[in-house]
Design a protein around this motif. Sequence first.
Motif, mmCIF file in Angstrom:
data_model
loop_
_atom_site.group_PDB
_atom_site.id
_atom_site.type_symbol
_atom_site.label_atom_id
_atom_site.label_comp_id
_atom_site.label_asym_id
_atom_site.label_seq_id
_atom_site.Cartn_x
_atom_site.Cartn_y
_atom_site.Cartn_z
ATOM 1 N N TRP A 186 -1.445 9.339 21.788
ATOM 2 C CA TRP A 186 -2.124 8.415 20.874
ATOM 3 C C TRP A 186 -2.198 8.962 19.462
ATOM 4 C CZ3 TRP A 186 -3.636 3.517 21.963
ATOM 5 C CH2 TRP A 186 -3.673 3.146 23.322
ATOM 6 N N SER A 187 -2.148 8.040 18.492
ATOM 7 C CA SER A 187 -2.424 8.373 17.101
ATOM 8 C C SER A 187 -3.509 7.427 16.608
ATOM 9 C CB SER A 187 -1.171 8.230 16.233
ATOM 10 O OG SER A 187 -0.841 6.856 16.043
ATOM 11 N N ASP A 188 -4.106 7.743 15.456
ATOM 12 C CA ASP A 188 -5.174 6.912 14.910
ATOM 13 C C ASP A 188 -4.638 5.677 14.194
ATOM 14 O OD1 ASP A 188 -7.115 8.656 15.836
ATOM 15 O OD2 ASP A 188 -7.092 9.854 13.992
ATOM 16 N N GLY A 189 -3.326 5.551 14.065
ATOM 17 C CA GLY A 189 -2.753 4.449 13.312
ATOM 18 C C GLY A 189 -2.579 4.807 11.848
ATOM 19 N N ASP A 190 -2.402 3.786 11.006
ATOM 20 C CA ASP A 190 -2.211 4.044 9.580
ATOM 21 C C ASP A 190 -2.755 2.865 8.778
ATOM 22 O OD1 ASP A 190 -0.234 2.075 9.815
ATOM 23 O OD2 ASP A 190 1.400 3.526 9.926
ATOM 24 N N LEU A 191 -2.274 2.655 7.569
ATOM 25 C CA LEU A 191 -2.778 1.570 6.737
ATOM 26 C C LEU A 191 -2.556 0.202 7.368
ATOM 27 C CD1 LEU A 191 -1.670 2.606 3.116
ATOM 28 C CD2 LEU A 191 -3.877 2.957 4.217
ATOM 29 N N GLY A 192 -1.549 0.091 8.225
ATOM 30 C CA GLY A 192 -1.166 -1.210 8.743
ATOM 31 C C GLY A 192 -1.799 -1.610 10.060
ATOM 32 N N HIS A 193 -2.314 -0.644 10.823
ATOM 33 C CA HIS A 193 -2.830 -0.981 12.152
ATOM 34 C C HIS A 193 -3.730 0.109 12.679
ATOM 35 C CE1 HIS A 193 -0.062 1.903 14.065
ATOM 36 N NE2 HIS A 193 0.832 1.477 13.193
ATOM 37 N N GLY A 194 -4.390 -0.205 13.792
ATOM 38 C CA GLY A 194 -5.304 0.733 14.422
ATOM 39 C C GLY A 194 -4.601 1.686 15.372
ATOM 40 N N GLY B 183 0.812 -1.204 0.000
ATOM 41 C CA GLY B 183 0.000 0.000 0.000
ATOM 42 C C GLY B 183 0.849 1.259 0.000
ATOM 43 N N ARG B 184 0.184 2.392 -0.250
ATOM 44 C CA ARG B 184 0.843 3.705 -0.237
ATOM 45 C C ARG B 184 -0.070 4.710 0.454
ATOM 46 N NH1 ARG B 184 4.717 4.918 -5.386
ATOM 47 N NH2 ARG B 184 5.419 2.776 -5.753
ATOM 48 N N ASP B 185 0.569 5.663 1.121
ATOM 49 C CA ASP B 185 -0.176 6.728 1.779
ATOM 50 C C ASP B 185 0.735 7.935 1.861
ATOM 51 O OD1 ASP B 185 -2.144 8.134 3.137
ATOM 52 O OD2 ASP B 185 -1.522 7.385 5.100
ATOM 53 N N GLY B 186 0.386 8.992 1.120
ATOM 54 C CA GLY B 186 1.225 10.175 1.094
ATOM 55 C C GLY B 186 2.603 9.856 0.562
ATOM 56 N N GLY B 187 3.616 10.206 1.331
ATOM 57 C CA GLY B 187 4.990 9.942 0.913
ATOM 58 C C GLY B 187 5.533 8.622 1.402
ATOM 59 N N SER B 188 4.681 7.721 1.876
ATOM 60 C CA SER B 188 5.126 6.446 2.432
ATOM 61 C C SER B 188 4.656 5.265 1.588
ATOM 62 C CB SER B 188 4.608 6.268 3.868
ATOM 63 O OG SER B 188 5.093 7.274 4.730
ATOM 64 N N VAL B 189 5.534 4.270 1.481
ATOM 65 C CA VAL B 189 5.201 3.007 0.830
ATOM 66 C C VAL B 189 5.294 1.912 1.887
ATOM 67 C CG1 VAL B 189 5.756 1.395 -1.022
ATOM 68 C CG2 VAL B 189 6.166 3.845 -1.346
ATOM 69 N N PHE B 190 4.277 1.049 1.964
ATOM 70 C CA PHE B 190 4.224 -0.025 2.946
ATOM 71 C C PHE B 190 4.685 -1.320 2.286
ATOM 72 C CE2 PHE B 190 1.563 3.320 4.384
ATOM 73 C CZ PHE B 190 1.563 3.270 5.773
#
Length: 316
Positions: free
Chosen positions: A98-106, A40-47
């Motif tokens: 706390w953060s909301d997480g990202d594509l990989g986790h909550g 996956g991708r989100d903004g400037g990051s590739v998972f």
Amino acid sequence: MSDTEPCFDVAHLGHVELLTNRPEESLAFFVNVLGLTESGRDGGSVFLRAFDDYEFHTLKLTAADTTGVGHVGYRCASPQALVRRVRAIEALGCGIGWSDGDLGHGPAYRFRDPDGHVFELYYETHRYAAPEGERPALKNIAQRYHGRGVCVRRLDHLNMLAADVGAIRDFMPKALGSRVTEQIVLDDGTVAGCWFTVNNKSYDIAYTRDHTGRQGRFHHVTYAVDQREDVLRAADIFLENGVFIETGPHKHAIQGTFFLYVYEPAGNRVEVANAGARLILAPDWQPVTWTEAERKKGQAWGLKTIESFHTHGTPT
């Protein structure tokens, strides 16, 4: 819970975010040479993920003006365990929030170690669902074995640099419930290296002394292969692709893994190692302590530790 009873609130090392100032070249290395798969991708990051990682990703590669580690993620054993660890970390006064997480986790709780590295703890995870082209022949692995490049199997461990490893040795058991499995103590009592585990692997993270005295730097990330022959094969693949080999293949004295170290295009160090590392099954394991004289002998079969291993870290 007593101080001597093992704590397994944290299940395992989940992922690492690496920063790169050469994002396209770094991505090509991790996918085409190391053999990871983009999930996956989100903004400037590739998972990215290795074929036997069960979570959505184990590497978050983020374009940046610098290099090094963005953060390290650990998955907790349960929602209740996450609450307990957050409570312990807040009592240490090193929480970020706390953060909301990202594509990989909550949702994830972030904090800093005494050297300034950023960590996050989470429980809710996004398991990898293989698309048609990545579905395995056997249902008990997450993704097919594609054989691309080195084709590493899974994320194994990390190594951080720290100005004061002794402070880290005191901190990690309190924050994560980690156990020390091996350590280096110099003649003057300085702790020069420390290896930790949160489960029964021999280690999931190590810290070694930053000889520059700086804080928050990154030493290496390690992906595992099945056997020594795979590490030898990796050396040839790196050679053919013009990847700088720093040291190895050889066998470590500490922890006994068969290793090979390279630099990815942005300069972050990457290790390929065999997955046959020892298990720590004894609940009352006592740390193995290596002396200054013993470490000066070099690695297991006599190879002297290359000087850059003590000086190169990212950001440089």
